[in-house]
Write an enzyme that holds these catalytic residues in place. Structure first.
Site, short mmCIF file in Angstrom:
data_model
loop_
_atom_site.label_atom_id
_atom_site.label_comp_id
_atom_site.label_asym_id
_atom_site.label_seq_id
_atom_site.Cartn_x
_atom_site.Cartn_y
_atom_site.Cartn_z
N CYS A 166 -19.80 0.73 0.01
CA CYS A 166 -20.06 0.07 -1.27
C CYS A 166 -21.44 0.31 -1.88
CB CYS A 166 -19.83 -1.42 -1.12
SG CYS A 166 -18.10 -1.81 -0.87
N ASP A 226 0.87 -1.18 0.00
CA ASP A 226 0.00 0.00 0.00
C ASP A 226 0.90 1.22 0.00
OD1 ASP A 226 -3.23 0.34 1.25
OD2 ASP A 226 -1.96 2.10 0.88
N1 LIG Z 1 -14.70 -2.72 2.04
C1 LIG Z 1 -15.42 -3.72 1.63
O1 LIG Z 1 -16.14 -4.37 2.40
C2 LIG Z 1 -15.43 -4.15 0.19
C3 LIG Z 1 -16.16 -5.29 -0.19
C4 LIG Z 1 -16.17 -5.66 -1.52
C5 LIG Z 1 -15.47 -4.92 -2.45
N2 LIG Z 1 -14.77 -3.80 -2.04
C6 LIG Z 1 -14.07 -3.04 -3.06
O2 LIG Z 1 -12.68 -3.13 -2.81
C7 LIG Z 1 -12.02 -1.91 -3.21
C8 LIG Z 1 -11.21 -1.37 -2.06
O3 LIG Z 1 -12.10 -1.10 -0.97
P1 LIG Z 1 -11.55 -0.78 0.48
O4 LIG Z 1 -12.76 -0.63 1.35
O5 LIG Z 1 -10.51 -1.76 0.87
O6 LIG Z 1 -10.88 0.64 0.21
P2 LIG Z 1 -9.81 1.44 1.11
O7 LIG Z 1 -9.89 2.85 0.65
O8 LIG Z 1 -10.03 1.10 2.55
O9 LIG Z 1 -8.40 0.81 0.72
C9 LIG Z 1 -7.78 1.04 -0.50
C10 LIG Z 1 -6.26 1.13 -0.28
O10 LIG Z 1 -5.61 1.22 -1.54
C11 LIG Z 1 -4.45 2.03 -1.36
N3 LIG Z 1 -3.97 2.49 -2.67
C12 LIG Z 1 -4.56 3.38 -3.51
N4 LIG Z 1 -3.84 3.51 -4.64
C13 LIG Z 1 -2.78 2.68 -4.52
C14 LIG Z 1 -1.70 2.37 -5.38
N5 LIG Z 1 -1.58 2.92 -6.59
N6 LIG Z 1 -0.79 1.48 -4.94
C15 LIG Z 1 -0.90 0.91 -3.72
N7 LIG Z 1 -1.91 1.16 -2.88
C16 LIG Z 1 -2.85 2.04 -3.28
C17 LIG Z 1 -4.92 3.13 -0.46
O11 LIG Z 1 -3.83 3.76 0.18
C18 LIG Z 1 -5.83 2.37 0.52
O12 LIG Z 1 -5.14 1.97 1.68
C19 LIG Z 1 -13.14 -0.99 -3.69
O13 LIG Z 1 -13.25 -1.10 -5.09
C20 LIG Z 1 -14.38 -1.56 -3.03
O14 LIG Z 1 -15.54 -1.28 -3.75
C21 LIG Z 1 -14.72 -3.43 -0.75
#
Ligand SMILES: NC(=O)c1ccc[n+]([C@@H]2O[C@H](COP(=O)([O-])OP(=O)(O)OC[C@H]3O[C@@H](n4cnc5c(N)ncnc54)[C@H](O)[C@@H]3O)[C@@H](O)[C@H]2O)c1
Length: 450
Positions: A259, A17
């Protein structure tokens, strides 16, 4: 990734990350400091971390070493330009794809784990295929269906795992490689393989259907309140119909989480972009109903408190968008608090897992008022009984189990009278609360009958 590492000790999993603080927290010796609270996750991290699960900020190195890369970055709703307020912002996905393209020296499988608009895989493929360094990439879609709060059990025992890939020999081989990973713990019949577009669209569809059920029962909750029906009884009655099913029929102050709203907006945007305006309007209504439910809850509170909450202390039990998580994104509590602060209420919040700085950040993000005003109007307590002292009203915004176990007589004794409970999650027992002396409102069954 923690579950893959735990279930597959022969696979090395590295989570990278850009956010150094997040990675430091994932590496913290004290497992209470992990950035995500999920029941059971700490034990899994304890078991796998340092064995075959690693957390790092060395993104290039991890890309170079990996045979398979899961892109799991955030895909928030766009806040600028074309599609503002609706389309998914894919800049983080594109940055990832470009970095993978730049760094990779060997063929790789790239898995879309983030939730993405249908046909994003073709954009990723186009970026990856123009690297000029002869590396071959296969793109798979593997959307995540876990629910926060039950993530660990959902991942250990998923209803299904969905893998979309190109229908070519190379695409089939890549899909099979990913099937083989899940097959370490998921029964084969629960691992579905489809084409990429079906997989991408299935995730948006699943979230749209789930959110639609919440908005549908919430729409019925208002009819129940007007007619004397009880929405919990209605839910039970319809849920026993096997065609309808009993889950996701709990009326509430509204759905939250990162989401549902984002994914439906994204679906609406996709429908509009194909000129499917009726389809877009249909799904948009799910969100409008959800917004309405939060407004309605606040307005009823104000009415019950003699049409003014100015300078009155209102206690919030819960700030997280649901129980068993510290995630507050799009939580109903934020909107309800903002509405009440506009009416000059004084709010005191207690949530078992959400920290004060997160609560203030959520409010400040709205930019409704100055940060100093949010700080002076809203206080965050670390103990529930203190949070209720001299309060006019308690609003239950999250369905934390511990709220049911409190000494409600003690809470009542220390509140101003008449003491009111606004139960936005239908969590407490009406009779018990009314016997103590509370005026009790529950979504879908209304307020204490005089
Ligand atoms: N949270 C959930 O329950 C859930 C469930 C299903 C799907 N999703 C999907 O998963 C994806 C992520 O969700 P999340 O809740 O984990 O988001 P989040 O914002 O908590 O985490 C995303 C992470 O990605 C990192 N990041 C961004 N750009 C980056 C890069 N270029 N290189 C490395 N790291 C990078 C950010 O620093 C952040 O820590 C979304 O598309 C969401 O829709 C989430």
């Amino acid at each position: 990734m923690a579950i893959i590492a735990q279930q597959c000790p022969h696979i090395k999993v590295t989570v990278v990350d850009l956010n150094e603080k997040r990675i430091a927290d994932w590496n913290d010796d004290n497992l209470d400091n992990l950035p995500v609270f999920e029941p059971g996750l700490d034990a899994i991290v304890r078991e796998a971390r340092g064995r075959n699960l690693f957390f790092s900020t060395e993104v290039d190195k991890a890309i170079d070493e990996a045979e398979m890369i899961f892109i799991s970055v955030n895909t928030p709703t766009k806040t600028y330009g074309k599609g503002k307020g609706m389309a998914a912002d894919l800049k983080y996905i594109e940055l990832c794809a470009r970095q993978i393209a730049r760094v990779s020296k060997q063929n790789k499988i790239v898995v879309e784990k983030s939730t993405l608009p249908v046909r994003t895989a073709s954009a990723i493929k186009s970026i990856l295929d123009h690297t000029g360094n002869d590396v071959k990439f296969e793109i798979l879609s593997n959307p995540e269906f876990l629910a926060e709060g039950t993530a660990v059990s959902d991942l250990l025992n998923p209803d299904r795992v969905l893998i979309g890939g190109d229908i070519t020999p190379e695409g089939n081989k890549a899909s099979q490689d990913l099937v083989d990973i899940y097959a370490n713990w998921v029964p084969k019949e629960r691992i579905l393989t489809t084409n990429v577009w079906s997989s991408e669209l299935s995730k948006l569809t699943a979230n749209a259907f789930l959110a639609q059920r919440v908005s549908s029962i919430n729409a019925m909750s208002e009819i129940c309140e007007k007619t004397g029906a009880d929405v919990d009884e209605v839910s039970r009655a319809i849920g026993m119909d096997s065609r309808i099913g009993s889950k996701f029929l709990k009326a509430s102050v509204g759905f939250g989480g990162s989401c549902f709203q984002k994914d439906i907006l994204n679906l609406v945007y996709i429908a509009k972009s194909y000129g499917l305006n009726e389809v877009a309007d249909y799904w948009e209504q799910v969100i409008l109903m959800n917004e309405y439910q939060k407004e309605r809850f606040t307005n009823q509170m104000i009415t019950a408190l003699y049409n003014t909450v100015s300078d009155k202390k209102i206690t919030f039990f819960g700030w997280a968008f649901k129980k068993d998580t510290n995630d507050t994104r799009e939580s109903a509590a934020i909107k309800v608090a903002d509405n009440l602060l506009n009416e000059q209420a004084k709010i005191s919040v207690y949530d078992p897992k959400v920290k004060a700085n997160q609560i203030y950040a959520d409010l400040d993000y709205l930019k409704t008022r100055k940060e100093t005003e949010n700080k002076s109007l809203l206080t965050v307590e670390t103990e529930p009984y203190t949070a209720c002292e001299n309060s006019h009203c308690i609003a239950i915004l999250t369905e934390w189990d511990e709220f049911k176990t409190y000494n409600w007589q003690k809470i009542y004794d220390n509140m101003l009278k008449p003491a009111v409970i606004f139960d936005g999650r239908s969590l407490l027992e009406r009779k018990k609360m009314e016997d103590i002396g509370f005026i009790y409102y529950s979504i879908g069954s209304g307020i204490t009958k005089e």
